[in-house]
Design an enzyme around this catalytic site. Structure first.
Site, PDB file in Angstrom:
ATOM      1  N   HIS A 121       1.144  -1.503   0.083  1.00  0.00           N
ATOM      2  CA  HIS A 121      -0.226  -0.423  -0.211  1.00  0.00           C
ATOM      3  C   HIS A 121       0.966   1.112  -0.191  1.00  0.00           C
ATOM      4  O   HIS A 121       1.880   1.445  -1.040  1.00  0.00           O
ATOM      5  CB  HIS A 121      -1.108  -0.130   1.070  1.00  0.00           C
ATOM      6  CG  HIS A 121      -2.103   0.291   1.931  1.00  0.00           C
ATOM      7  ND1 HIS A 121      -2.762   1.375   0.364  1.00  0.00           N
ATOM      8  CD2 HIS A 121      -2.667   1.514   2.337  1.00  0.00           C
ATOM      9  CE1 HIS A 121      -3.754   2.196   0.617  1.00  0.00           C
ATOM     10  NE2 HIS A 121      -3.454   2.557   1.826  1.00  0.00           N
ATOM     11  N   ASP A 134       2.849   5.678  -6.540  1.00  0.00           N
ATOM     12  CA  ASP A 134       4.455   5.255  -5.707  1.00  0.00           C
ATOM     13  C   ASP A 134       5.097   5.537  -6.496  1.00  0.00           C
ATOM     14  O   ASP A 134       5.827   5.732  -5.985  1.00  0.00           O
ATOM     15  CB  ASP A 134       3.718   3.972  -4.713  1.00  0.00           C
ATOM     16  CG  ASP A 134       2.708   4.915  -3.821  1.00  0.00           C
ATOM     17  OD1 ASP A 134       2.966   6.116  -3.611  1.00  0.00           O
ATOM     18  OD2 ASP A 134       1.888   3.742  -3.319  1.00  0.00           O
ATOM     19  N   HIS A 179      -2.081  -2.404  -9.340  1.00  0.00           N
ATOM     20  CA  HIS A 179      -3.007  -1.655  -8.598  1.00  0.00           C
ATOM     21  C   HIS A 179      -4.463  -2.615  -8.738  1.00  0.00           C
ATOM     22  O   HIS A 179      -4.706  -2.888  -9.566  1.00  0.00           O
ATOM     23  CB  HIS A 179      -3.457  -0.040  -8.893  1.00  0.00           C
ATOM     24  CG  HIS A 179      -3.806   0.827  -7.874  1.00  0.00           C
ATOM     25  ND1 HIS A 179      -6.071   0.193  -7.582  1.00  0.00           N
ATOM     26  CD2 HIS A 179      -3.331   1.183  -6.977  1.00  0.00           C
ATOM     27  CE1 HIS A 179      -5.925   1.240  -6.814  1.00  0.00           C
ATOM     28  NE2 HIS A 179      -4.523   1.583  -6.412  1.00  0.00           N
TER      29      HIS A 179
HETATM   30  N1  ACO Z   1       4.966  -6.735  -9.892  1.00  0.00           N
HETATM   31  C1  ACO Z   1       5.116  -7.614 -10.245  1.00  0.00           C
HETATM   32  N2  ACO Z   1       3.897  -8.445 -10.630  1.00  0.00           N
HETATM   33  C2  ACO Z   1       2.494  -7.967  -9.873  1.00  0.00           C
HETATM   34  C3  ACO Z   1       2.633  -6.951  -9.235  1.00  0.00           C
HETATM   35  C4  ACO Z   1       4.289  -5.741  -9.108  1.00  0.00           C
HETATM   36  N3  ACO Z   1       4.534  -4.951  -8.762  1.00  0.00           N
HETATM   37  N4  ACO Z   1       1.383  -6.745  -8.731  1.00  0.00           N
HETATM   38  C5  ACO Z   1       1.057  -7.361  -9.469  1.00  0.00           C
HETATM   39  N5  ACO Z   1       1.545  -9.027  -9.879  1.00  0.00           N
HETATM   40  C6  ACO Z   1       1.823  -9.568 -10.353  1.00  0.00           C
HETATM   41  C7  ACO Z   1       1.079 -11.133  -9.292  1.00  0.00           C
HETATM   42  O1  ACO Z   1       2.115 -11.451  -8.960  1.00  0.00           O
HETATM   43  C8  ACO Z   1       0.191 -11.607  -9.766  1.00  0.00           C
HETATM   44  O2  ACO Z   1       0.625 -12.626 -10.660  1.00  0.00           O
HETATM   45  P1  ACO Z   1       0.783 -14.219 -10.199  1.00  0.00           P
HETATM   46  O3  ACO Z   1      -1.052 -13.817 -10.948  1.00  0.00           O
HETATM   47  O4  ACO Z   1       0.799 -14.817 -11.547  1.00  0.00           O
HETATM   48  O5  ACO Z   1       0.227 -14.255  -9.338  1.00  0.00           O
HETATM   49  C9  ACO Z   1      -0.987 -10.927 -10.706  1.00  0.00           C
HETATM   50  O6  ACO Z   1       0.241  -9.612 -10.763  1.00  0.00           O
HETATM   51  C10 ACO Z   1      -2.258 -10.523  -9.427  1.00  0.00           C
HETATM   52  O7  ACO Z   1      -1.443  -9.876  -8.413  1.00  0.00           O
HETATM   53  P2  ACO Z   1      -2.411  -9.828  -6.981  1.00  0.00           P
HETATM   54  O8  ACO Z   1      -0.984  -9.431  -5.578  1.00  0.00           O
HETATM   55  O9  ACO Z   1      -3.197 -11.148  -6.481  1.00  0.00           O
HETATM   56  O10 ACO Z   1      -3.831  -8.348  -7.596  1.00  0.00           O
HETATM   57  P3  ACO Z   1      -3.672  -7.212  -6.273  1.00  0.00           P
HETATM   58  O11 ACO Z   1      -4.813  -6.666  -7.128  1.00  0.00           O
HETATM   59  O12 ACO Z   1      -4.590  -7.991  -5.252  1.00  0.00           O
HETATM   60  O13 ACO Z   1      -2.593  -6.322  -6.248  1.00  0.00           O
HETATM   61  C11 ACO Z   1      -0.943  -4.999  -5.611  1.00  0.00           C
HETATM   62  C12 ACO Z   1      -3.026  -5.098  -6.330  1.00  0.00           C
HETATM   63  C13 ACO Z   1      -1.114  -5.541  -3.772  1.00  0.00           C
HETATM   64  C14 ACO Z   1      -0.885  -2.905  -5.012  1.00  0.00           C
HETATM   65  C15 ACO Z   1       0.272  -4.800  -6.541  1.00  0.00           C
HETATM   66  O14 ACO Z   1      -0.164  -5.068  -7.752  1.00  0.00           O
HETATM   67  C16 ACO Z   1       1.391  -5.179  -6.069  1.00  0.00           C
HETATM   68  O15 ACO Z   1       1.787  -6.163  -4.878  1.00  0.00           O
HETATM   69  N6  ACO Z   1       1.885  -4.206  -6.457  1.00  0.00           N
HETATM   70  C17 ACO Z   1       3.206  -3.604  -6.173  1.00  0.00           C
HETATM   71  C18 ACO Z   1       3.167  -2.887  -4.661  1.00  0.00           C
HETATM   72  C19 ACO Z   1       2.646  -1.542  -4.756  1.00  0.00           C
HETATM   73  O16 ACO Z   1       2.602  -0.649  -5.882  1.00  0.00           O
HETATM   74  N7  ACO Z   1       1.594  -0.959  -3.941  1.00  0.00           N
HETATM   75  C20 ACO Z   1       0.594   0.059  -4.150  1.00  0.00           C
HETATM   76  C21 ACO Z   1      -0.414   0.354  -4.607  1.00  0.00           C
HETATM   77  S1  ACO Z   1      -1.192   1.810  -4.770  1.00  0.00           S
HETATM   78  C22 ACO Z   1      -1.288   2.283  -3.120  1.00  0.00           C
HETATM   79  O17 ACO Z   1      -1.705   1.044  -2.197  1.00  0.00           O
HETATM   80  C23 ACO Z   1      -1.223   3.704  -2.243  1.00  0.00           C
END
Ligand code: ACO
Length: 404
Positions: A245, A341, A284
């Protein structure tokens, strides 16, 4: 049979009948509450398909290009843009509440200088409850006043944390400065230059609100028990910290620094993705396209990078190279695009803000969103209490410790 055991038997029969009626079938489980609506709200719309964000009906671009944080905070809290007099009054209330008590300053000073500022902020925010003379008043008017106190004091808390850990004199607030300029002044000891002033106001506006994200939801869960606004905001700060987050801003800059130069970017990203690592600042839950806040920050960075110092230029070039590679690999195909971010790091570095302050600054801005949602939710409060589908064993026999 005594009349008491007769009663017990009847009660057991009723419970057993009730249990039969409620016999569980495996429900649909939405892990992480993905896709679940928790309420209706007119505070914020996040359009994850078109990549649009609105606060109370105004697009984020409209507000970012024309507004001040104070105006946006008023809009989010009270529902409409303030008239001149209303804004002046709101600004005066914020100014009047900026100062911290000796007790809050003492709490900050008593904590380790090595502690992460988000942890110290969380503790200091929590402590504000103990000195609020209106704590027992949970009326809406009192909660608006508490919201103003929280919004006013959080930047001061952050400045005091940073100056204390750096063995610098605490800088008292300057009533001639607006909310975000005053924050930079208390943080650095100098009035902000044009770049810092524009940037910090923009950052505060972009971070002010974002619908039912994890930290806002967490604040609402706490408040839905009818705990107080400080408890809700403390939960919000705690939840914001995680790198999935709000903590992603600090993690994204760490990654850009680890990459080191634009030429290393492709190898770094390929290795990270091959190792199933997440690239911080991408992806996201709601946006499956470019986050409009990231687009604004990218635009700002691109527009001004020519006059930036070499380290900021280098970080920007790495960020732009990483963006291109990630969009190519995961953009269209997986809906993983830059989020707010990602581009924050180079801009904050340029403004002279240290990396571990990014997330608590986010909190000092988002506090208005948490408060606006909380006050709104209390108008028709319902305790949050989701269910969990039990998959463990039942009716195990207790085994004395010496026989296990
Ligand atoms: N880099 C690489 N792979 C990613 C990323 C990423 N940044 N984000 C998602 N994925 C992949 C996951 O590995 C997963 O792959 P899989 O299905 O092969 O296992 C797939 O995409 C789905 O990911 P989830 O975590 O299930 O999706 P969710 O909607 O829950 O994720 C999240 C959202 C947590 C923000 C995710 O994109 C992430 O971890 N991003 C990196 C952290 C980040 O930048 N957070 C800030 C968000 S903005 C904010 O909160 C202000």
């Amino acid at each position: 049979m005594s009349s008491d055991s007769h009663k017990t038997l009847k009660l057991e029969e009723v419970i057993s009948e009730n249990h039969n009626v409620m016999a569980e079938e495996k429900p649909v489980i939405n892990v992480g509450l993905q896709g679940i609506y928790i309420d209706e709200s007119s505070i914020c719309k996040v359009d994850g398909v078109l990549g649009k964000l609105y606060y109370r009906g105004y697009s984020i671009e409209e507000l970012a290009n024309n507004s001040s944080y104070e105006e946006v905070a008023y809009l989010l809290l009270y529902g409409s843009l303030p008239k001149k007099e209303e804004l002046e009054n709101f600004e005066s209330q914020l100014k009047a509440n900026r100062t911290l008590s000796e007790s809050t300053i003492g709490i900050i000073k008593s904590m380790s200088k090595k502690a992460h500022p988000t942890d110290v902020l969380r503790t200091a925010v929590s402590s504000l409850a103990a000195e609020d003379l209106e704590m027992s008043d949970n009326s809406e008017d009192a909660n608006f006043r508490k919201a103003v106190r929280l919004i006013a004091k959080m930047p001061t808390i952050l400045a005091v944390i940073d100056r204390t850990r750096n063995d610098l004199e605490i800088v008292p607030p300057d009533a001639s400065l607006g909310h975000t300029d005053n924050f930079m002044y208390m943080l650095t000891g100098n009035k902000p230059n044009e770049l810092q002033s524009k940037l910090i106001n923009l950052m505060f506006i972009l971070h002010a609100e974002h619908s039912s994200n994890a930290s806002t939801f967490s604040a609402l869960v706490t408040g839905s028990t009818l705990a107080d606004l400080y408890a809700a905001v403390t939960s919000g700060v705690a939840t914001l910290k995680g790198p999935l987050h709000g903590g992603a801003d600090e993690a994204a800059l760490k990654m850009l620094k680890a990459i080191g130069s634009p030429a290393n970017t492709e190898t770094y990203i390929n290795d990270a993705l091959a190792g199933k690592q997440r690239i911080m600042g991408f992806g996201h839950r709601v946006y499956k396209t470019y986050d409009p806040r990231a687009k604004l920050l990218r635009g700002y960075l691109e527009e001004s990078v020519n006059s930036a110092p070499p380290d900021v230029k280098n970080l920007t070039q790495i960020a732009l190279a990483a963006e291109e590679i990630m969009i190519d690999r995961l953009g269209q195909s997986h809906g993983i695009w830059p989020n707010i971010d990602f581009f924050a790091g180079p801009l904050y570095v340029w403004a002279g803000v240290s990396a571990d302050l990014f997330t608590p600054i986010f909190a000092a801005s988002r506090v208005v969103g948490w408060c606006a949602h909380m006050i709104d939710y209390w108008r028709d409060n319902k305790l949050f209490r989701p269910l969990e589908y039990y998959t463990g064993q039942l009716d195990l026999k207790y085994v004395p410790i010496e026989k296990r």
